[in-house]
Write an enzyme that holds these catalytic residues in place. Structure first.
Site, mmCIF file in Angstrom:
data_model
loop_
_atom_site.group_PDB
_atom_site.id
_atom_site.type_symbol
_atom_site.label_atom_id
_atom_site.label_comp_id
_atom_site.label_asym_id
_atom_site.label_seq_id
_atom_site.Cartn_x
_atom_site.Cartn_y
_atom_site.Cartn_z
ATOM 1 N N LYS A 205 11.171 5.115 11.390
ATOM 2 C CA LYS A 205 10.844 4.761 9.968
ATOM 3 C C LYS A 205 9.830 4.429 8.986
ATOM 4 O O LYS A 205 9.239 4.595 7.887
ATOM 5 C CB LYS A 205 11.919 5.732 9.103
ATOM 6 C CG LYS A 205 12.039 5.671 8.048
ATOM 7 C CD LYS A 205 11.928 7.086 7.130
ATOM 8 C CE LYS A 205 11.279 6.441 5.960
ATOM 9 N NZ LYS A 205 11.056 7.615 4.945
ATOM 10 N N CYS A 259 8.853 3.718 -1.502
ATOM 11 C CA CYS A 259 9.463 4.046 -0.378
ATOM 12 C C CYS A 259 7.545 3.703 0.210
ATOM 13 O O CYS A 259 7.660 1.620 1.142
ATOM 14 C CB CYS A 259 8.868 5.250 0.393
ATOM 15 S SG CYS A 259 10.606 6.569 -0.419
HETATM 16 N N1 SAJ Z 1 -1.641 7.245 -2.896
HETATM 17 C C1 SAJ Z 1 -2.843 7.114 -2.424
HETATM 18 N N2 SAJ Z 1 -3.317 7.897 -1.557
HETATM 19 C C2 SAJ Z 1 -3.612 8.361 -0.746
HETATM 20 C C3 SAJ Z 1 -2.002 8.826 -0.602
HETATM 21 C C4 SAJ Z 1 -1.300 8.378 -1.575
HETATM 22 O O1 SAJ Z 1 -3.261 6.288 -3.014
HETATM 23 O O2 SAJ Z 1 -4.455 8.856 -0.333
HETATM 24 C C5 SAJ Z 1 -0.474 6.969 -3.292
HETATM 25 C C6 SAJ Z 1 -0.030 7.503 -4.142
HETATM 26 O O3 SAJ Z 1 -0.312 8.113 -5.147
HETATM 27 C C7 SAJ Z 1 1.448 7.084 -4.423
HETATM 28 C C8 SAJ Z 1 1.538 6.668 -3.216
HETATM 29 O O4 SAJ Z 1 0.623 6.243 -2.365
HETATM 30 O O5 SAJ Z 1 1.088 6.101 -5.995
HETATM 31 C C9 SAJ Z 1 2.439 6.892 -2.320
HETATM 32 O O6 SAJ Z 1 2.868 8.247 -2.167
HETATM 33 P P1 SAJ Z 1 2.931 9.337 -0.912
HETATM 34 O O7 SAJ Z 1 2.425 10.353 -0.753
HETATM 35 O O8 SAJ Z 1 1.993 8.678 0.230
HETATM 36 O O9 SAJ Z 1 3.595 9.021 -0.303
HETATM 37 P P2 SAJ Z 1 5.793 9.491 -1.433
HETATM 38 O O10 SAJ Z 1 5.934 7.713 -1.477
HETATM 39 O O11 SAJ Z 1 5.978 10.402 -2.125
HETATM 40 O O12 SAJ Z 1 6.202 9.457 0.060
HETATM 41 C C10 SAJ Z 1 5.905 8.969 1.458
HETATM 42 C C11 SAJ Z 1 6.520 9.964 2.298
HETATM 43 N N3 SAJ Z 1 5.723 8.700 4.030
HETATM 44 C C12 SAJ Z 1 4.621 9.204 4.799
HETATM 45 O O13 SAJ Z 1 4.209 10.270 4.156
HETATM 46 C C13 SAJ Z 1 4.600 8.594 5.772
HETATM 47 C C14 SAJ Z 1 7.505 10.654 2.953
HETATM 48 O O14 SAJ Z 1 6.961 11.722 3.949
HETATM 49 C C15 SAJ Z 1 8.505 10.061 3.007
HETATM 50 O O15 SAJ Z 1 10.074 10.780 3.221
HETATM 51 C C16 SAJ Z 1 8.897 8.980 1.863
HETATM 52 O O16 SAJ Z 1 7.475 8.672 1.729
HETATM 53 C C17 SAJ Z 1 9.985 8.034 1.625
HETATM 54 O O17 SAJ Z 1 10.810 8.260 1.224
HETATM 55 O O18 SAJ Z 1 10.050 7.287 3.418
#
Ligand code: SAJ
Length: 431
Positions: A205, A259
């Site tokens: 995870k 996360c």
């Molecule tokens: N972000 C960027 N650039 C990107 C992708 C995301 O700047 O290309 C930023 C987003 O704007 C945000 C942050 O990263 O601020 C996190 O967003 P996210 O969509 O990457 O992830 P979360 O936090 O919504 O959810 C993640 C997911 N993990 C992965 O994709 C590996 C989800 O599957 C998990 O269940 C979740 O964390 C968790 O609860 O751990």
């Protein structure tokens, strides 16, 4: 008789999981939370989070009496722990909610019951922290009960679909515990379920979220390079991503949520000498809000008493969650510097963020800068001419590459974007 599942923690993961077990799988579910406001709302059949499709299924299960809401842990066949694991100021994991939840289970657990930890935890938490709590109470976690880790992996905004279709990992304190947990989860999970030991599942995870954090840090570092090199990094990334084995993520104003910005620290805490790249990625992503503020300072240098219209407060697009949002950090820094700020976010209510404007027109009126901090899809449809004519000075800074720059430039503004040099769009206008 239907088996009873007691879900502890009714937040973004616990509530949808409890609803899945009650609604789809037909178990009797007891949902437990310590927050009286949440309990009050759920007692009325309403949910406190915004997640597409969830309210309807929850309401049906609640109305049918398949899900009962409680402030205390009740006897059950299965206990699922879905409580937060934030980080402390020194970046160590705060396991107090997990420990409290485990202690509350100890008081009601019976021989043969199953305990599943869904919360993300540092590697070896089940072996070193949870198992000893049961042992101290005279319960042998390898014989008397079953203990497993089944970390949640769902993406806010897509939770229901991902709960059903994503693959799951289940790590057992014993192989029998992993098998038992699989029996329950396979009642609604259509993806594959992979069994392993507890520490491997904990590591899986954290590795997933760390992988994403490191890759976002790389995109952010590229964005900083783009600004120095005088090129549009978005175009560069787009072209690079045509390579069959390259998938660069999107730069942005920082990494939010509870996360991805948190979990990598669990590795740094556990293995500080080895987790060098992981630590550096966290530092780069944490630097981005400061970088945005520096760029704002530069953009507004010449303007007297500048007023900024912030568009987007949530930690990412199309969700209602402002916790750990880079936008909130940027707002704090801008306030400290004395900027006047107005706010608009179509997903955020007054109760979440007092002072927020209900419509975007009011939010931008009299502003000198529109600062876009979240990539809500609806921002693509904003009427540039209508908004720009309400501003005192027509400047736009898009940190998410969500606005159509050509459209905004044609409507008449000075346009800046993260990952591009300040001069880029001005040059395009032919100035
Ligand atoms: N972000 C960027 N650039 C990107 C992708 C995301 O700047 O290309 C930023 C987003 O704007 C945000 C942050 O990263 O601020 C996190 O967003 P996210 O969509 O990457 O992830 P979360 O936090 O919504 O959810 C993640 C997911 N993990 C992965 O994709 C590996 C989800 O599957 C998990 O269940 C979740 O964390 C968790 O609860 O751990």
């Amino acid at each position: 008789m239907a088996k009873t599942i007691c879900v502890i923690g009714l937040g973004y993961i616990g509530l949808p999981t409890a609803t899945m077990f009650a609604g789809n799988a037909g178990y009797r579910v007891i949902g437990v939370d310590i927050n009286p406001t949440i309990i009050k709302q759920l007692h009325q059949g309403k949910i406190h989070i915004q997640e597409p499709g969830l309210e309807e299924i929850f309401y049906q299960a609640w109305k049918a009496g398949k899900i009962i809401i409680s402030e205390t842990v009740q006897p059950a066949d299965v206990f699922i722990i879905a409580v937060p694991t934030p980080i402390l100021p020194d970046k160590a994991a705060d396991l107090s909610y997990v420990v409290d939840a485990t202690r509350s289970i100890v008081t009601v657990i019976k021989k043969g019951n199953l305990v599943v930890l869904e919360s993300t935890v540092p590697p070896a938490t089940i072996n070193k922290i949870i198992s000893p709590i049961f042992r101290e109470a005279g319960i042998d976690p390898s014989k008397d009960i079953l203990v497993a880790h089944c970390p949640e992996r769902v993406l806010p905004g897509h939770i229901l679909d991902e709960l059903i279709h994503n693959d799951r990992v289940i790590g057992g304190f014993t192989p029998a515990a992993a098998e038992a947990a699989k029996q329950y989860y396979s009642s609604f999970v259509k993806g594959g379920i992979f069994l392993t030991d507890a520490t491997t599942a904990e590591m899986v995870k954290i590795m997933e979220n760390t992988f994403r954090d490191v890759n976002i840090a790389l995109a952010n570092e590229f964005a900083l390079m783009g600004e120095e090199l005088g090129i549009d990094i978005w175009q560069a990334i787009d072209i690079a991503n045509h390579h069959p084995r390259v998938k660069i993520l999107r730069p942005g104003p920082g990494v939010g949520g509870h996360c991805i910005a948190v979990d990598p620290w669990f590795l740094v805490q556990t293995l500080p000498l080895i987790a060098q790249l992981v630590r550096k990625a966290r530092e780069i992503n944490d630097l981005m809000p400061h970088h945005v503020v520096e760029k704002v300072d530069r953009i507004l240098e010449e303007i007297q008493n500048p007023k900024i219209a912030i568009l987007g407060l949530t930690f990412k697009g199309d969700v209602d969650d402002i916790r750990e949002s880079p936008a909130i950090k940027i707002i704090e820094y801008l306030k400290d510097k004395g900027y006047q700020l107005n706010y608009y976010d179509p997903f955020v209510k007054q109760s979440q963020f007092p002072g927020i404007h209900k419509n975007v027109e009011a939010g931008v009126t009299g502003a000198d800068l529109i600062l876009v901090l979240t990539d809500h899809s609806s921002f693509k449809l904003l009427d540039a001419s209508n908004l720009l004519q309400r501003m005192r000075t027509r400047i736009v800074f898009d940190t998410r590459h969500i606005l159509n720059s050509v459209h905004w430039l044609e409507a008449g503004c000075t346009f800046y974007a993260l990952g591009t040099p300040d001069s880029l769009y001005v040059k395009q206008l032919g100035d």
